[in-house]
Design an enzyme around this catalytic site. Structure first.
Site, PDB file in Angstrom:
ATOM      1  N   CYS A  17     -34.093 -35.068   3.511  1.00 56.92           N
ATOM      2  CA  CYS A  17     -33.518 -36.017   4.457  1.00 56.92           C
ATOM      3  C   CYS A  17     -32.460 -36.870   3.750  1.00 56.92           C
ATOM      4  CB  CYS A  17     -34.626 -36.860   5.090  1.00 56.92           C
ATOM      5  SG  CYS A  17     -34.147 -37.702   6.614  1.00 56.92           S
TER       6      CYS A  17
ATOM      7  N   HIS B 204     -38.961 -32.674   6.732  1.00 49.26           N
ATOM      8  CA  HIS B 204     -39.778 -33.254   5.671  1.00 49.26           C
ATOM      9  C   HIS B 204     -40.969 -32.377   5.295  1.00 49.26           C
ATOM     10  CE1 HIS B 204     -38.326 -37.523   5.298  1.00 49.26           C
ATOM     11  NE2 HIS B 204     -37.758 -37.208   6.446  1.00 49.26           N
TER      12      HIS B 204
END
EC number: 6.3.5.3
Length: 220
Positions: free
Chosen positions: A87, A195
């Site tokens: 991210c 994630h």
């Protein structure tokens, strides 16, 4: 087995990454503050975690890319050490030049946080080999600037050279060619918006993130 998680001001997934790597692999994980000018010796993996480094001021990841420790991260990456940016960490990797492209505002200009289904496009990388015959994965996205962009020449090159690793089945943010994660030409630096640190245990809804982390150490 040894890993390091780099912590920037505004990181909020650093402890998640530490726990995910430890529980997935049994590796010893050290936290490294961004102002450090040296990394621990004999690392198998360096993780740049998600969050909002420096409050996402200027551009996401742009200020973190100037942190002292990033010189050492680049040196380690050029030496062949595995590096994964998750991210905000992916944004940092593009800003520091370890990965091509950029991450722009999501197409609908909204923050998106939800599980997403992914195609494993290249299962022959250091980060995906442990998936074996599995060609699908589920991880969670949580971003406002996850829209991967690159010019057509770059997109054609990374597609042709097998650098696209993960692709969204249902693109949540407008990323070019549904790209969710890419590796560098050397295959040892991975950036992805989903994630794995939020998807490493069945109680979290998916264990696929654990496979990614285990893959790194199995190939070390």
């Amino acid at each position: 087995m040894k890993a390091a998680v780099v912590v920037f001001p505004g990181s909020n997934c650093d402890r998640d990454c530490k726990v995910a790597v430890e529980r997935s692999t049994g590796a010893r994980v050290e936290m490294v503050w961004h102002q450090e000018t040296a990394l621990p010796d004999d690392l198998d993996l360096i993780v740049l975690p998600g969050g909002f480094s420096y409050g996402d001021y200027l551009r996401c990841g742009a200020m973190a890319a100037q942190s002292p420790v990033m010189k050492e991260v680049v040196t380690a990456a050029n030496r062949g050490v595995a590096v994964v940016g998750i991210c905000n960490g992916f944004q940092v990797l593009t800003e520091v030049g370890l990965l091509p492209g950029a991450l722009l505002r999501n197409a609908k200009l909204k923050y998106i946080c939800k599980p997403v289904e992914l195609d494993i496009v290249n299962a022959q990388t250091r980060f995906t080999a442990a998936f074996g015959e599995q060609r699908d994965a589920v991880m969670t996205v949580g971003n406002g600037e996850g829209n991967f962009f690159a010019d057509e020449e770059t997109l054609n090159r990374i597609e042709g050279e097998g650098q696209v690793v993960f692709r969204y089945k249902d693109n949540p943010n407008g990323s070019a060619r549904d790209i969710a994660g890419i590796v560098n030409a050397g295959g040892n630096v991975l950036g992805l918006m989903p994630h794995p640190d939020r998807s490493f245990d069945a109680d979290l809804g998916s264990e696929d993130g654990a496979i990614l982390f285990r893959s790194v150490f199995q190939s070390a």
